[in-house]
Design a protein around this motif. Sequence first.
Motif, PDB file in Angstrom:
ATOM      1  N   GLY A   1       0.786  -1.219   0.000  1.00  0.00           N
ATOM      2  CA  GLY A   1       0.000   0.000   0.000  1.00  0.00           C
ATOM      3  C   GLY A   1       0.820   1.273   0.000  1.00  0.00           C
ATOM      4  O   GLY A   1       0.252   2.374   0.018  1.00  0.00           O
ATOM      5  N   ARG A   2       2.139   1.142  -0.059  1.00  0.00           N
ATOM      6  CA  ARG A   2       3.005   2.327  -0.013  1.00  0.00           C
ATOM      7  C   ARG A   2       3.726   2.512  -1.344  1.00  0.00           C
ATOM      8  O   ARG A   2       3.815   1.612  -2.162  1.00  0.00           O
ATOM      9  CB  ARG A   2       4.007   2.180   1.137  1.00  0.00           C
ATOM     10  CG  ARG A   2       3.328   1.914   2.477  1.00  0.00           C
ATOM     11  CD  ARG A   2       4.332   1.586   3.562  1.00  0.00           C
ATOM     12  NE  ARG A   2       5.062   2.767   4.004  1.00  0.00           N
ATOM     13  CZ  ARG A   2       6.059   2.720   4.896  1.00  0.00           C
ATOM     14  NH1 ARG A   2       6.447   1.561   5.407  1.00  0.00           N
ATOM     15  NH2 ARG A   2       6.678   3.834   5.258  1.00  0.00           N
ATOM     16  N   ARG A   3       4.258   3.702  -1.522  1.00  0.00           N
ATOM     17  CA  ARG A   3       4.965   4.018  -2.756  1.00  0.00           C
ATOM     18  C   ARG A   3       6.383   3.450  -2.707  1.00  0.00           C
ATOM     19  O   ARG A   3       7.123   3.683  -1.747  1.00  0.00           O
ATOM     20  CB  ARG A   3       5.031   5.530  -2.959  1.00  0.00           C
ATOM     21  CG  ARG A   3       3.656   6.155  -3.226  1.00  0.00           C
ATOM     22  CD  ARG A   3       3.785   7.660  -3.393  1.00  0.00           C
ATOM     23  NE  ARG A   3       2.503   8.269  -3.768  1.00  0.00           N
ATOM     24  CZ  ARG A   3       2.330   9.567  -3.922  1.00  0.00           C
ATOM     25  NH1 ARG A   3       3.345  10.402  -3.733  1.00  0.00           N
ATOM     26  NH2 ARG A   3       1.149  10.042  -4.271  1.00  0.00           N
TER      27      ARG A   3
ATOM     28  N   ASN B   1       7.248  -6.717 -10.500  1.00  0.00           N
ATOM     29  CA  ASN B   1       5.897  -7.279 -10.655  1.00  0.00           C
ATOM     30  C   ASN B   1       5.419  -7.899  -9.349  1.00  0.00           C
ATOM     31  O   ASN B   1       4.239  -7.792  -8.990  1.00  0.00           O
ATOM     32  CB  ASN B   1       5.889  -8.336 -11.756  1.00  0.00           C
ATOM     33  CG  ASN B   1       6.194  -7.758 -13.133  1.00  0.00           C
ATOM     34  OD1 ASN B   1       6.143  -6.550 -13.333  1.00  0.00           O
ATOM     35  ND2 ASN B   1       6.522  -8.628 -14.067  1.00  0.00           N
ATOM     36  N   TYR B   2       6.341  -8.551  -8.646  1.00  0.00           N
ATOM     37  CA  TYR B   2       5.995  -9.170  -7.367  1.00  0.00           C
ATOM     38  C   TYR B   2       5.558  -8.111  -6.358  1.00  0.00           C
ATOM     39  O   TYR B   2       4.552  -8.282  -5.649  1.00  0.00           O
ATOM     40  CB  TYR B   2       7.188  -9.956  -6.837  1.00  0.00           C
ATOM     41  CG  TYR B   2       7.018 -10.455  -5.423  1.00  0.00           C
ATOM     42  CD1 TYR B   2       6.164 -11.517  -5.133  1.00  0.00           C
ATOM     43  CD2 TYR B   2       7.712  -9.854  -4.376  1.00  0.00           C
ATOM     44  CE1 TYR B   2       6.003 -11.966  -3.824  1.00  0.00           C
ATOM     45  CE2 TYR B   2       7.558 -10.298  -3.074  1.00  0.00           C
ATOM     46  CZ  TYR B   2       6.701 -11.355  -2.805  1.00  0.00           C
ATOM     47  OH  TYR B   2       6.543 -11.800  -1.516  1.00  0.00           O
ATOM     48  N   LEU B   3       6.281  -7.010  -6.309  1.00  0.00           N
ATOM     49  CA  LEU B   3       5.908  -5.931  -5.388  1.00  0.00           C
ATOM     50  C   LEU B   3       4.515  -5.398  -5.713  1.00  0.00           C
ATOM     51  O   LEU B   3       3.716  -5.129  -4.812  1.00  0.00           O
ATOM     52  CB  LEU B   3       6.939  -4.801  -5.461  1.00  0.00           C
ATOM     53  CG  LEU B   3       8.301  -5.086  -4.831  1.00  0.00           C
ATOM     54  CD1 LEU B   3       9.288  -3.985  -5.191  1.00  0.00           C
ATOM     55  CD2 LEU B   3       8.190  -5.224  -3.321  1.00  0.00           C
TER      56      LEU B   3
ATOM     57  N   CYS C   1       1.929  -2.955  -3.525  1.00  0.00           N
ATOM     58  CA  CYS C   1       2.798  -1.779  -3.494  1.00  0.00           C
ATOM     59  C   CYS C   1       2.518  -0.899  -4.718  1.00  0.00           C
ATOM     60  O   CYS C   1       2.158  -1.401  -5.783  1.00  0.00           O
ATOM     61  CB  CYS C   1       4.270  -2.196  -3.501  1.00  0.00           C
ATOM     62  SG  CYS C   1       4.770  -3.238  -2.114  1.00  0.00           S
ATOM     63  N   GLN C   2       2.706   0.400  -4.541  1.00  0.00           N
ATOM     64  CA  GLN C   2       2.608   1.340  -5.654  1.00  0.00           C
ATOM     65  C   GLN C   2       4.009   1.495  -6.243  1.00  0.00           C
ATOM     66  O   GLN C   2       4.864   2.150  -5.662  1.00  0.00           O
ATOM     67  CB  GLN C   2       2.064   2.677  -5.166  1.00  0.00           C
ATOM     68  CG  GLN C   2       0.689   2.584  -4.510  1.00  0.00           C
ATOM     69  CD  GLN C   2       0.269   3.890  -3.891  1.00  0.00           C
ATOM     70  OE1 GLN C   2       0.484   4.960  -4.459  1.00  0.00           O
ATOM     71  NE2 GLN C   2      -0.340   3.831  -2.711  1.00  0.00           N
TER      72      GLN C   2
ATOM     73  N   CYS D   1       8.517   8.380  -2.575  1.00  0.00           N
ATOM     74  CA  CYS D   1       8.438   6.955  -2.221  1.00  0.00           C
ATOM     75  C   CYS D   1       8.912   6.757  -0.791  1.00  0.00           C
ATOM     76  O   CYS D   1       9.658   7.571  -0.243  1.00  0.00           O
ATOM     77  CB  CYS D   1       9.268   6.106  -3.179  1.00  0.00           C
ATOM     78  SG  CYS D   1      11.008   6.531  -3.233  1.00  0.00           S
ATOM     79  N   GLN D   2       8.465   5.650  -0.217  1.00  0.00           N
ATOM     80  CA  GLN D   2       8.899   5.282   1.132  1.00  0.00           C
ATOM     81  C   GLN D   2       9.915   4.140   1.121  1.00  0.00           C
ATOM     82  O   GLN D   2      10.585   3.893   2.111  1.00  0.00           O
ATOM     83  CB  GLN D   2       7.699   4.863   1.988  1.00  0.00           C
ATOM     84  CG  GLN D   2       6.777   6.015   2.387  1.00  0.00           C
ATOM     85  CD  GLN D   2       5.840   6.425   1.276  1.00  0.00           C
ATOM     86  OE1 GLN D   2       5.146   5.598   0.695  1.00  0.00           O
ATOM     87  NE2 GLN D   2       5.821   7.707   0.953  1.00  0.00           N
ATOM     88  N   GLY D   3       9.995   3.454  -0.014  1.00  0.00           N
ATOM     89  CA  GLY D   3      10.937   2.342  -0.129  1.00  0.00           C
ATOM     90  C   GLY D   3      11.616   2.350  -1.479  1.00  0.00           C
ATOM     91  O   GLY D   3      10.991   2.669  -2.500  1.00  0.00           O
TER      92      GLY D   3
END
Length: 284
Positions: free
Chosen positions: A139-141, A156-158, A163-164, A208-210
Motif C-alpha cells: 500500500g506504499r509508494r 511485478n511481485y511488489l 505496493c505502488q 516513495c517510502q521504499g
Amino acid sequence: MRADVIVLGGGPAGLAAAAALRGRNKDVLVVGNDWRDSPLARAERVDNYLGLPGLTGRELLERFHAHVREMGAQVLTGRVISLMAWDGFAVTAGSETHQGTALVLAQGAVRQARLPGEEEYLGRGVSYCATCDGMLYRGRRTAVVGLSKDAPREANYLKSLGCQVVYISPAPAEGLDPEIPQVRARRPEIRGGDTVTSLSADGTDIPCQGVFILRQAVAPADLLPQLEMREGFLRVDRSMATSVPGVFAAGDCTGAPLQVAKAVGEGHIAGLSAADYVEQKKKQ
C-alpha cells in the motif's frame, strides 16, 4: 538446505573450491548467477589455462561444471540477496534460505558504485530484496532501481503485494507489468530525512517510502560488512581466510591477476581450508 560449506559463485574459483570440498567428502552447495552470462563464457578463446589450450570460455566452464556435478556438488542458479553470520552462515537466494558451517566467497570482481544515499538509508527504506522486505511496503509508494535481468519480475511481485511501484532503469525493461510506470535514468539519487522520502531520477523527483536496488550481484562487503578490504578487494591470508572466521575467498574478488589459472588455484586452497574449518567445528 543445510550444507557443510556454501560456495557463492559458479565460476572457476567457486567450482574449484567445490571440487576440493567434495574430494574431502564435504556437502557443498554452489550458488551463483547463470554462468552462461559471465564474461568468461563469452571469451572466444582461452589459451593460457594449462593443459586445455584453445577452448572457448563456454567450453571451459561446461567442463568445470560437469566435473563438480559428477563429484556430487549441488549447484543452484540464483542471485544472493542476503547473508547472515549466525550459527554458521545463512544465505538467502531468491525466496529460499540455505545454511552452512563455512562459506567460500568466489563471486568475481563485483565493481559497482553505490547510489547517492544508498548507504545512508540502507535498512531505513533501502533494500536489496523484494521477496524479503516487500510486505513492509504494501500500500506504499516504492521505487525499483532495475539493474539486473530479474528486476522486472521482482517489481511485478511488489505490485502483486499491493505496493505502488515505479520502475527506474537506464534501459527499457523486458517483462515488466505494463501497468508499472517506467522512468529512464542513469544515476538515481535517494533522498529523505530519518527514512527515505523520495528518489531523484535524473532530475525527476519520485516520492516513495521504499527503494529496492536490484543489481546482478551484491558485493561481498555489502552482504557481510565485517569483511576487511584492501584496495577494493577482499583481504585474505595464504589459506584464503578472510577477516571473518569461517569465511574464505578466492578468485577475482581477492585481486589481480584476474585469470582462470589463479582463480582455480585459490579456489582449491579455499576449499581445503573450508574443509579443515568444518572438521574443527565438529570437534568442538
